[in-house]
Design a protein around this motif. Structure first.
Motif, short mmCIF file in Angstrom:
data_model
loop_
_atom_site.label_atom_id
_atom_site.label_comp_id
_atom_site.label_asym_id
_atom_site.label_seq_id
_atom_site.Cartn_x
_atom_site.Cartn_y
_atom_site.Cartn_z
N LYS A 269 0.33 -1.13 -0.12
CA LYS A 269 -0.32 -0.18 0.01
C LYS A 269 1.06 1.22 -0.04
CE LYS A 269 -4.14 1.72 2.07
NZ LYS A 269 -3.93 3.37 2.36
N ASP A 270 0.49 2.33 -0.78
CA ASP A 270 0.94 3.61 -0.65
C ASP A 270 2.51 3.31 -1.69
OD1 ASP A 270 -0.96 4.45 0.56
OD2 ASP A 270 0.55 4.52 2.33
N LYS A 272 4.26 3.96 -4.64
CA LYS A 272 4.22 4.99 -6.06
C LYS A 272 3.94 3.48 -7.49
CE LYS A 272 5.94 9.69 -4.19
NZ LYS A 272 7.27 10.02 -4.32
N HIS A 288 -0.14 6.11 -6.61
CA HIS A 288 0.29 5.54 -6.02
C HIS A 288 -0.93 3.53 -5.02
CE1 HIS A 288 -2.69 7.91 -3.69
NE2 HIS A 288 -2.67 6.64 -2.92
#
Length: 417
Positions: A269-270, A272, A288
């Protein structure tokens, strides 16, 4: 022809037949195999060219004892003439530690951010009088008027509100508190009904100011965005709950992409991601990972991953296809080129170069593969030289040599230049 001559010829034929029968009845005794092959090896065969008579050979005699790999089905150290190695294009490279980067590429579909999606409905029946937003694709702002609607319920509620307002003025100064509180409660209840029907406070204030009942009242947009669906028509009758507009804020969108299960461990998660479009590969948008869906498709063995990115100029349209690329840094690891590894079932083999044309096959264990590199978990040390090209030719020739050496007792089969 005389009778004596005929009798003589018959005696000769009978004797020849008896000799043939005697020869056929005797067993045939052949010389030993070794002597036959020695004779064949020394025979001159003029019908064959010199190149055909010369046995092809790439691998020379083995140097030193075999390695433990021979028990694993891998030939031992082999020696190949240095000029021959150069001829077949053998290249070497040292084993080294290098930064590895895993690249995951996929194709996704652009979708509307569900958190920025609104549907316009009404909570009473009525008739649309005038449309202010009449086409799909129109941009609207929060609070903008979409249409006006006539409803008998709205007219009746306006009249009730004006009566309640007048009653509060008359009874508000009553010496009986219960009477004053009752008139105020009636006014608040009527006002709350307007609010539940999505009639804004400014229209209520206008009603209080003018004291006039309006035939129609406007319905406003709940968000700023683009109309992506419109079912409202002027003069049409609408029922409670009927969807009249679908409005989406496309300044922030989602891309839904499929990631194979063997790559899911690299997706976090998160992270890029770089997003490009097929018609404009030079423009790279940055997004992202917003969410990794918890289920897997049993047919494609993929999981949905949601990428989120800004889209203020609305370059990305819903249902477009977009290319997504994730780059995952794996740190510095011991690695070799993938072309240096020979895959043999569940085994991985590389050839070490010891100099002077000496090549040693080595079993290794590989880890993650990134582009042109394979991580080495076991079998090699940093600084060792390995063959990075012509591996399959060397492997096949070394195996051929092992087979020939295993055919003991068959002279004439030794491979030489």
């Amino acid at each position: 022809m005389t009778r004596q001559r005929l009798i003589g010829m018959g005696i000769v034929l009978i004797a020849a037949g008896a000799a043939l029968v005697w020869l056929m009845s005797r067993p045939v005794v052949l010389p030993p195999a070794d002597s036959r092959q020695d004779e064949m090896a020394g025979m001159d065969m003029p019908w064959m060219g010199k190149e055909q008579q010369k046995k092809p050979a790439l691998v020379e005699e083995a140097v030193g004892p075999g390695t433990p790999l021979e028990s694993e089905g891998v030939p031992g150290i082999v020696t190949i003439a240095p000029d021959r190695l150069q001829t077949i294009g053998v290249k070497y490279e040292p084993v080294a530690r290098r930064p590895l980067e895993k690249i995951i590429r996929t194709v996704g579909r652009v979708a509307v951010d569900e958190r920025k999606l609104a549907k316009v409905t009404i909570k009473f029946h009525g008739w649309i009088e005038q449309l202010f937003v009449s086409a799909t694709g129109d941009h609207v702002k929060k609070g903008q008027q979409l249409f006006t609607i006539y409803s008998p319920d709205l007219v009746a509620t306006q009249e009730e509100y004006l009566l309640a307002l007048q009653g509060r003025k008359q009874m508000g100064e009553s010496e009986f508190p219960e009477v004053a509180r009752g008139s105020q409660d009636l006014l608040e209840a009527t006002k709350r009904r307007f609010q539940l029907w999505d009639i804004t406070d400014d229209h209520i204030r206008e009603l209080e100011k003018t004291g006039k009942v309006l035939k129609t009242l406007p319905i406003h947009s709940p968000i700023t965005g683009t109309v992506i669906k419109k079912d409202a028509l002027a003069g049409a009758h609408v029922d409670p709950g009927q969807e009249l507009y679908t409005i989406a804020d496309l300044s922030h969108i989602w891309i839904l992409a499929d990631i194979y299960e063997y790559e899911l461990s690299f997706v976090k998660k998160d992270q890029k991601a770089a997003v490009t479009l097929s018609y404009d590969p030079s423009t790279v948008l940055t997004g992202h990972v917003g969410f990794i869906y918890p289920t897997l498709d049993p047919k494609t063995r993929t999981a949905k991953v949601r990428f989120e990115l800004d889209n203020r100029d609305e370059t990305l349209k819903p249902d477009m296809y977009a290319n997504v690329e994730l780059r995952v840094s794996l740190g510095t690891r011991l690695a070799i080129p993938q072309e240096a590894v020979i895959e043999s079932g569940q085994k991985q083999v590389v050839f070490l170069h010891h100099g002077g044309g000496k090549l040693e096959p080595r079993l290794i264990k590989t880890g993650v593969k990134t582009g042109e590199w394979s991580e080495v978990l076991e079998g090699l040390k940093e600084g060792e030289h390995i063959v990075t090209s012509a591996n399959f030719l060397i492997d096949s020739e070394s195996r051929l040599k092992s087979v020939v050496e295993g055919m003991g007792g068959m002279p004439g089969m030794k491979m030489k230049d």
